[in-house]
Design an enzyme around this catalytic site. Structure first.
Site, short mmCIF file in Angstrom:
data_model
loop_
_atom_site.label_atom_id
_atom_site.label_comp_id
_atom_site.label_asym_id
_atom_site.label_seq_id
_atom_site.Cartn_x
_atom_site.Cartn_y
_atom_site.Cartn_z
N GLY A 10 0.84 -1.21 0.00
CA GLY A 10 0.00 0.00 0.00
C GLY A 10 0.87 1.25 0.00
NE ARG A 71 -2.47 -4.05 -0.71
CZ ARG A 71 -1.90 -3.53 0.37
NH1 ARG A 71 -0.80 -4.07 0.87
NH2 ARG A 71 -2.42 -2.48 0.96
CG ASP A 102 3.66 -7.36 7.47
OD1 ASP A 102 3.18 -6.63 6.58
OD2 ASP A 102 2.97 -8.13 8.16
CB THR A 124 2.83 -0.13 7.33
OG1 THR A 124 1.43 -0.18 7.64
CG2 THR A 124 3.59 -0.42 8.61
CG ASP A 126 -1.94 -0.67 8.68
OD1 ASP A 126 -2.58 0.34 8.31
OD2 ASP A 126 -2.09 -1.80 8.16
CG ASP A 128 0.99 -3.53 11.14
OD1 ASP A 128 1.94 -3.11 10.45
OD2 ASP A 128 0.02 -4.15 10.66
NE ARG A 170 -3.18 -5.55 5.20
CZ ARG A 170 -3.77 -5.62 4.00
NH1 ARG A 170 -4.89 -6.27 3.86
NH2 ARG A 170 -3.25 -5.01 2.97
O1 F6P Z 1 -1.56 -1.85 5.07
C1 F6P Z 1 -1.95 -0.57 4.79
C2 F6P Z 1 -3.40 -0.49 4.45
O2 F6P Z 1 -3.72 0.85 4.19
C3 F6P Z 1 -4.33 -1.08 5.51
O3 F6P Z 1 -4.57 -0.18 6.57
C4 F6P Z 1 -5.56 -1.41 4.69
O4 F6P Z 1 -6.29 -2.48 5.27
C5 F6P Z 1 -4.98 -1.85 3.40
O5 F6P Z 1 -3.72 -1.23 3.28
C6 F6P Z 1 -5.82 -1.51 2.18
O6 F6P Z 1 -5.26 -2.12 1.06
P1 F6P Z 1 -5.59 -1.75 -0.45
O7 F6P Z 1 -5.00 -0.39 -0.72
O8 F6P Z 1 -4.93 -2.81 -1.23
O9 F6P Z 1 -7.08 -1.71 -0.57
#
Ligand code: F6P
Length: 345
Positions: A10, A71, A102, A124, A126, A128, A170
């Site tokens: 992301g 991804r 990660d 990230t 997040d 995390d 997440r």
């Molecule tokens: O890991 C970062 C994040 O923004 C999370 O908070 C969220 O769940 C996810 O990516 C969303 O992913 P995508 O951009 O693939 O929809």
């Protein structure tokens, strides 16, 4: 040296600032920098561009990533690793810097274990990753979510409503917790503190009984209700096996419950990718540049298999294996704050 650089997973505000920091230090040390488009995908498909000063000179304050991201998991693609080896060889890369969370750092670590010259940079929104005190992007996401809560406060108050705000995160509730505290939410619902729907309704009802006729609920997209057992197999997943959490519609479900079962007029808002868009905060820019500089110095010293990590106020090197060992979930001290705010401690 010829150094490749990629951004994966992301997008995170600060990725461009890392690239800026890497370019700056790499040029001073006499190295050439090559951008790899769209993360691991570009490394498998030999989608490379040479970065020059004009391409990077203005990118420090800009969100997203000039290189693009995806991804893609090379270990899930046919001949993914072989293709990566070939791209590295064809371009004569002495090292590749992989900026990611990660999943990305996990891939970088496996490739390093196979003998390839990788250095990581942790990112990230997040926050995390256990192996660094903070990741860049987190501060920006918290700032955006806090501003959203501030704005929703005035409309919730005016209409005597509860507004439920779904916030990213997440596996961990860090953004929800920090924004929830800063934005004055009355319920903070995070994955680390599952509770039944009735309990959430009780918290809001209690507030209404005290005379206030509005409330804000900050809910993390990964929040679980204790009585529910969702069947993950029916939910769409990405190449790293992560559930597409926005499809669970957790804020909508809380709002529906409060409306129908608790008789509280409620609306919901999903902040979604707004939290990842736009300019990084000054804090995130500084952290990103510092990470970029140390990553480049690791490459310069041929210290592969490491990534820069924030420990207190210092940036130190840590082995890639540390980045994937543990997730940093919200700890007991912080959970206690959430409970105090909700009046359930
Ligand atoms: O890991 C970062 C994040 O923004 C999370 O908070 C969220 O769940 C996810 O990516 C969303 O992913 P995508 O951009 O693939 O929809």
């Amino acid at each position: 040296m010829k150094i490749g650089i990629l951004t994966s997973g992301g997008d995170t505000p600060g990725m461009n600032a890392v690239i800026w920091g890497v370019f700056k230090r790499a040029s001073q040390l006499g190295h050439e920098l090559y951008g790899i488009r769209d993360g691991w995908k570009g490394l498998m498909e030999n989608d490379i561009l040479k970065l020059d000063y004009d391409m990077v000179k203005d990118i420090l304050p800009i969100g997203g990533t000039i290189l693009g991201s995806s991804r893609t998991n090379p270990f899930k693609r046919e001949d993914g690793v072989e293709k990566i080896k070939k791209t590295i060889e064809t371009n004569g890369f002495d090292a590749v810097i992989a900026i990611g969370g990660d999943d990305t750092l996990g891939v970088a670590r496996k490739l390093y274990d196979l003998g390839l010259p990788f250095v990581g940079v942790p990112k990230t929104i997040d926050n995390d990753l256990d192996a660094t005190d903070y990741t860049f992007g987190f501060n920006t996401a918290v700032t955006i979510a806090t501003e959203a809560l501030d704005r929703l406060t005035t409309t919730a108050k005016s209409h005597h409503r509860t507004i439920v705000v779904e916030i990213m995160g997440r596996h961990a509730g860090w953004i929800t917790l920090y924004a929830g505290i800063a934005g004055g939410a009355h319920a903070i619902l995070i994955p680390e503190l599952p509770m039944p729907m009735e309990k959430v309704a009780e918290i809001i009802k209690k507030r209404y009984e005290s005379g206030e006729r509005w409330a804000l609920v900050a809910v993390s997209e990964g929040f679980e209700f204790v009585e529910e057992n969702p069947d993950d197999n029916e939910i769409e997943k990405d190449e790293f096996g992560h559930v597409r959490l926005e499809k669970r519609g957790v804020a909508q479900r809380v709002a529906e419950y409060l409306n129908k079962k608790a008789g509280i007029e409620t609306r919901h808002v999903v902040l979604g990718h707004v939290q990842r868009g736009g300019s990084p905060t000054a804090y995130d820019r500084v952290l990103s540049v510092r990470f970029g500089i140390l990553a480049t110095e690791l490459v310069n010293n041929r210290e592969f298999g490491y990534f820069p990590s924030l420990q207190g106020t210092k940036i130190i090197k840590r082995p890639l294996k540390d980045a994937v060992d543990h997730l940093k979930v919200v700890d007991e001290d912080h959970i206690k704050i959430a409970k105090i705010i909700m009046g359930i401690e």
